[in-house]
Design a protein around this motif. Structure first.
Motif, PDB file in Angstrom:
ATOM      1  N   GLU A 207      -3.302  -1.220 -11.270  1.00  0.00           N
ATOM      2  CA  GLU A 207      -4.131  -0.253 -11.983  1.00  0.00           C
ATOM      3  C   GLU A 207      -3.465   1.117 -11.856  1.00  0.00           C
ATOM      4  O   GLU A 207      -2.753   1.387 -10.878  1.00  0.00           O
ATOM      5  CB  GLU A 207      -5.539  -0.180 -11.363  1.00  0.00           C
ATOM      6  N   GLU A 208      -3.689   1.971 -12.821  1.00  0.00           N
ATOM      7  CA  GLU A 208      -3.098   3.315 -12.763  1.00  0.00           C
ATOM      8  C   GLU A 208      -3.585   4.040 -11.501  1.00  0.00           C
ATOM      9  O   GLU A 208      -4.779   4.056 -11.202  1.00  0.00           O
ATOM     10  CB  GLU A 208      -3.476   4.119 -14.015  1.00  0.00           C
ATOM     11  N   GLY A 209      -2.641   4.593 -10.749  1.00  0.00           N
ATOM     12  CA  GLY A 209      -2.995   5.351  -9.554  1.00  0.00           C
ATOM     13  C   GLY A 209      -3.147   4.515  -8.298  1.00  0.00           C
ATOM     14  O   GLY A 209      -3.371   5.045  -7.201  1.00  0.00           O
ATOM     15  N   ALA A 210      -3.009   3.192  -8.426  1.00  0.00           N
ATOM     16  CA  ALA A 210      -3.165   2.328  -7.246  1.00  0.00           C
ATOM     17  C   ALA A 210      -1.970   2.485  -6.305  1.00  0.00           C
ATOM     18  O   ALA A 210      -0.851   2.771  -6.736  1.00  0.00           O
ATOM     19  CB  ALA A 210      -3.300   0.874  -7.669  1.00  0.00           C
ATOM     20  N   ASP A 211      -2.222   2.285  -5.020  1.00  0.00           N
ATOM     21  CA  ASP A 211      -1.191   2.437  -3.983  1.00  0.00           C
ATOM     22  C   ASP A 211      -0.450   1.112  -3.816  1.00  0.00           C
ATOM     23  O   ASP A 211      -1.008   0.114  -3.355  1.00  0.00           O
ATOM     24  CB  ASP A 211      -1.864   2.850  -2.669  1.00  0.00           C
ATOM     25  N   GLU A 212       0.831   1.122  -4.186  1.00  0.00           N
ATOM     26  CA  GLU A 212       1.646  -0.102  -4.147  1.00  0.00           C
ATOM     27  C   GLU A 212       1.690  -0.711  -2.748  1.00  0.00           C
ATOM     28  O   GLU A 212       1.499  -1.915  -2.567  1.00  0.00           O
ATOM     29  CB  GLU A 212       3.066   0.248  -4.617  1.00  0.00           C
ATOM     30  N   ALA A 213       1.921   0.119  -1.746  1.00  0.00           N
ATOM     31  CA  ALA A 213       2.039  -0.367  -0.369  1.00  0.00           C
ATOM     32  C   ALA A 213       0.723  -0.959   0.122  1.00  0.00           C
ATOM     33  O   ALA A 213       0.697  -1.988   0.818  1.00  0.00           O
ATOM     34  CB  ALA A 213       2.485   0.765   0.556  1.00  0.00           C
ATOM     35  N   GLU A 214      -0.383  -0.336  -0.257  1.00  0.00           N
ATOM     36  CA  GLU A 214      -1.701  -0.810   0.176  1.00  0.00           C
ATOM     37  C   GLU A 214      -2.032  -2.163  -0.462  1.00  0.00           C
ATOM     38  O   GLU A 214      -2.554  -3.070   0.191  1.00  0.00           O
ATOM     39  CB  GLU A 214      -2.768   0.237  -0.201  1.00  0.00           C
ATOM     40  N   VAL A 215      -1.701  -2.311  -1.727  1.00  0.00           N
ATOM     41  CA  VAL A 215      -1.946  -3.586  -2.425  1.00  0.00           C
ATOM     42  C   VAL A 215      -1.092  -4.692  -1.812  1.00  0.00           C
ATOM     43  O   VAL A 215      -1.568  -5.803  -1.549  1.00  0.00           O
ATOM     44  CB  VAL A 215      -1.666  -3.451  -3.938  1.00  0.00           C
ATOM     45  N   GLU A 216       0.174  -4.383  -1.542  1.00  0.00           N
ATOM     46  CA  GLU A 216       1.062  -5.385  -0.939  1.00  0.00           C
ATOM     47  C   GLU A 216       0.537  -5.815   0.430  1.00  0.00           C
ATOM     48  O   GLU A 216       0.518  -7.011   0.749  1.00  0.00           O
ATOM     49  CB  GLU A 216       2.480  -4.835  -0.805  1.00  0.00           C
ATOM     50  N   ARG A 217       0.094  -4.851   1.227  1.00  0.00           N
ATOM     51  CA  ARG A 217      -0.445  -5.170   2.558  1.00  0.00           C
ATOM     52  C   ARG A 217      -1.679  -6.067   2.436  1.00  0.00           C
ATOM     53  O   ARG A 217      -1.848  -7.038   3.186  1.00  0.00           O
ATOM     54  CB  ARG A 217      -0.806  -3.874   3.301  1.00  0.00           C
ATOM     55  N   ALA A 218      -2.556  -5.771   1.470  1.00  0.00           N
ATOM     56  CA  ALA A 218      -3.775  -6.559   1.275  1.00  0.00           C
ATOM     57  C   ALA A 218      -3.444  -8.004   0.898  1.00  0.00           C
ATOM     58  O   ALA A 218      -4.134  -8.944   1.302  1.00  0.00           O
ATOM     59  CB  ALA A 218      -4.649  -5.915   0.199  1.00  0.00           C
ATOM     60  N   ILE A 219      -2.358  -8.180   0.136  1.00  0.00           N
ATOM     61  CA  ILE A 219      -1.966  -9.534  -0.269  1.00  0.00           C
ATOM     62  C   ILE A 219      -1.390 -10.303   0.913  1.00  0.00           C
ATOM     63  O   ILE A 219      -1.872 -11.398   1.255  1.00  0.00           O
ATOM     64  CB  ILE A 219      -0.929  -9.478  -1.422  1.00  0.00           C
ATOM     65  N   VAL A 220      -0.369  -9.763   1.553  1.00  0.00           N
ATOM     66  CA  VAL A 220       0.371 -10.544   2.560  1.00  0.00           C
ATOM     67  C   VAL A 220      -0.449 -10.820   3.821  1.00  0.00           C
ATOM     68  O   VAL A 220      -0.124 -11.734   4.583  1.00  0.00           O
ATOM     69  CB  VAL A 220       1.713  -9.880   2.934  1.00  0.00           C
ATOM     70  N   THR A 221      -1.537 -10.057   4.041  1.00  0.00           N
ATOM     71  CA  THR A 221      -2.373 -10.287   5.229  1.00  0.00           C
ATOM     72  C   THR A 221      -3.643 -11.066   4.918  1.00  0.00           C
ATOM     73  O   THR A 221      -4.463 -11.295   5.808  1.00  0.00           O
ATOM     74  CB  THR A 221      -2.765  -8.945   5.880  1.00  0.00           C
ATOM     75  N   MET A 222      -3.809 -11.504   3.658  1.00  0.00           N
ATOM     76  CA  MET A 222      -5.058 -12.183   3.272  1.00  0.00           C
ATOM     77  C   MET A 222      -5.180 -13.529   3.980  1.00  0.00           C
ATOM     78  O   MET A 222      -4.354 -14.426   3.781  1.00  0.00           O
ATOM     79  CB  MET A 222      -5.099 -12.388   1.753  1.00  0.00           C
ATOM     80  N   PRO A 223      -6.218 -13.706   4.828  1.00  0.00           N
ATOM     81  CA  PRO A 223      -6.365 -14.976   5.542  1.00  0.00           C
ATOM     82  C   PRO A 223      -6.625 -16.133   4.577  1.00  0.00           C
ATOM     83  O   PRO A 223      -7.180 -15.927   3.502  1.00  0.00           O
ATOM     84  CB  PRO A 223      -7.569 -14.728   6.459  1.00  0.00           C
ATOM     85  N   ASP A 224      -6.217 -17.335   4.967  1.00  0.00           N
ATOM     86  CA  ASP A 224      -6.384 -18.581   4.201  1.00  0.00           C
ATOM     87  C   ASP A 224      -5.469 -18.674   2.989  1.00  0.00           C
ATOM     88  O   ASP A 224      -5.130 -19.767   2.556  1.00  0.00           O
ATOM     89  CB  ASP A 224      -7.833 -18.793   3.735  1.00  0.00           C
ATOM     90  N   TYR A 225      -5.080 -17.544   2.422  1.00  0.00           N
ATOM     91  CA  TYR A 225      -4.266 -17.572   1.209  1.00  0.00           C
ATOM     92  C   TYR A 225      -2.795 -17.228   1.466  1.00  0.00           C
ATOM     93  O   TYR A 225      -1.895 -17.950   1.043  1.00  0.00           O
ATOM     94  CB  TYR A 225      -4.841 -16.606   0.158  1.00  0.00           C
ATOM     95  N   PHE A 226      -2.536 -16.101   2.157  1.00  0.00           N
ATOM     96  CA  PHE A 226      -1.159 -15.627   2.271  1.00  0.00           C
ATOM     97  C   PHE A 226      -0.688 -15.345   3.699  1.00  0.00           C
ATOM     98  O   PHE A 226       0.506 -15.319   3.961  1.00  0.00           O
ATOM     99  CB  PHE A 226      -0.970 -14.352   1.440  1.00  0.00           C
ATOM    100  N   ALA A 227      -1.625 -15.136   4.611  1.00  0.00           N
ATOM    101  CA  ALA A 227      -1.241 -14.702   5.966  1.00  0.00           C
ATOM    102  C   ALA A 227      -0.325 -15.706   6.671  1.00  0.00           C
ATOM    103  O   ALA A 227       0.528 -15.316   7.472  1.00  0.00           O
ATOM    104  CB  ALA A 227      -2.496 -14.440   6.804  1.00  0.00           C
TER     105      ALA A 227
END
Length: 327
Positions: A207-227
Motif C-alpha cells: 500500500e502507498e506509504g507502507a513500511d517495507e521492513a515492517e511488512v517483511e518482518r510481519a511475514i517472516v515471523t508469522m507463526p504456523d505459516y512462515f516462522a
C-alpha cells in the motif's frame, strides 16, 4: 452411448469453473446445472447449463445423478456436505487433513441412511498423493515416506500475506529444497525438519506509504505459516503481480524410500507438475463422480474415501476394455 451421468456443480469459483470444463472432456457426463448462492442472473457460466439457486436445490433431486461440491473446506463443506449428501450422491475436495475423520463421520451419518454415496477428500492431496502414500507403505513396510509440495502457488499462504497491514496484493510460492529431495531419491532416508524440506517465496505489492521492513518482518515471523521456513520476500508493482503471478501452478511428489531383502534400496515416486491447480483438482473430482454414480447404482451407500474406490470405477471404459488396453 448409454444415458449420460448428470452432474451438478455447487459453487462457481475456480474449482467450479474447472469442473465445468472437465465435464466437457468426458463424453459419458453432462452438466445438468450450476447451483450458487449468487443470483442466477448475476452469474455467467461458460456452458449452456442452467444457473440455479442453491437454496432451492431440493427441487432438483430427480435431475442430478451426482453433485460435485466446490466450496471451501473451512466454512462451506462442513455445512453443505452433510446437508446435501442426504439428498444427492456427492463428491468433494475437503482438504483439512486433521479434520478428515470427523468430516467422514458426519458425511456417513447423512448419506448412508438415505441410500446416498458420498466420496470425500478427492483431489491430489488429499487424494492421489494419499493413494501413493498408501501404496508405498504397503509395498515397502520398512522405510520412510516423504511428501514435497511445489513449486506452487499456495492460496492459503497468499491470503495470509494479503491480510497483513500495508499489503495491497501478494502471492506466495512453496518450493521444495533440491538438496533434500536428492537425499530422499538416493535412498538415504534422511530425517528432515520442516525448514529443510521447503522454502517459501513471497511477491508483495505494498500500500502507498507502507513500511517495507515492517511488512517483511510481519511475514517472516508469522507463526504456523512462515516462522518455521526460510522465507524470501520480494516487493513488486501491481502490474508485475498481474502479469507474472496470476496463474495458479502447483505440483509436488510423494517418495517412499525403503529396503527389501538384506540391504537393497527401493524408491517409489509419484509426481505432478500442474499449470493449473484448480483445473487438475477438478479433473480428479469429475473422475470420482463417475465412481460415485457406479457405486450408488450397485447399492454402495455411505461415505467413502479414495482408499475405498477401485481404480477401474474411475474410467469410462469397461472392465474388459481396461484389461485389453491398459493392463
Amino acid at each position: 452411448m448409454d444415458t449420460k451421468i448428470r452432474i451438478g456443480i455447487v459453487g462457481y469459483g475456480n474449482l467450479g469453473k474447472g469442473v465445468e470444463s472437465a465435464i466437457a472432456q468426458n463424453d459419458d457426463l453432462e452438466l445438468a446445472g450450476v447451483f450458487s448462492r449468487r443470483e442466477p442472473g448475476d452469474l455467467k457460466v461458460n456452458s449452456n447449463a442452467p444457473v440455479l439457486r442453491l437454496n432451492e436445490i431440493e427441487k432438483h433431486v430427480d435431475d442430478i445423478d451426482v453433485l460435485i461440491l466446490c466450496g471451501g473446506s473451512k466454512n462451506d463443506l462442513p455445512e453443505q456436505g452433510p446437508a446435501l449428501s442426504k439428498l444427492f450422491n456427492t463428491v468433494d475436495s475437503f482438504d483439512t487433513h486433521a479434520k478428515i475423520p470427523e468430516y467422514f463421520e458426519a458425511m456417513d451419518a447423512s448419506a448412508r441412511p438415505n441410500g446416498k454415496t458420498a466420496i470425500i477428500s478427492v483431489g491430489w492431496d488429499p487424494g492421489l498423493f494419499s493413494i501413493n502414500r498408501l501404496y508405498g507403505e504397503s509395498i515397502l513396510p520398512e522405510g520412510a515416506t516423504y511428501t514435497f509440495w511445489g513449486k506452487g502457488l499456495s492460496q492459503g499462504h497468499s491470503d495470509a500475506v494479503r491480510r497483513i497491514e500495508g499489503v495491497k496484493g501478494a502471492v506466495q510460492y512453496t518450493i521444495p529444497v533440491e538438496s533434500a529431495v536428492d537425499k530422499v531419491r538416493n535412498g538415504s532416508q534422511p530425517e528432515l525438519t520442516t525448514r529443510e524440506k521447503h522454502t517459501r517465496e513471497c511477491f508483495v505489492v505494498l500500500e502507498e506509504g507502507a513500511d517495507e521492513a515492517e511488512v517483511e518482518r510481519a511475514i517472516v515471523t508469522m507463526p504456523d505459516y512462515f516462522a518455521d521456513y526460510d522465507t524470501t520476500v520480494n516487493f513488486i508493482t501491481e502490474q508485475q503481480l498481474k502479469e507474472e503471478h496470476s496463474a495458479m501452478p502447483h505440483g509436488g511428489f510423494v517418495i517412499r524410500s525403503g529396503k527389501t531383502g538384506e540391504a537393497n534400496n527401493q524408491v517409489m515416486e509419484f509426481s505432478l507438475i500442474l499449470d493449473s491447480n484448480p483445473e487438475f483438482t477438478s479433473s480428479v473430482l469429475v473422475a470420482y463422480a463417475r465412481a460415485a454414480y457406479r457405486l450408488n447404482k450397485s447399492g454402495e451407500a455411505g461415505a467413502k474415501t479414495v482408499f475405498d474406490i477401485a481404480p477401474g470405477l474411475l474410467s469410462p471404459k469397461s472392465a474388459a476394455q481396461l484389461r485389453k488396453e491398459i493392463l
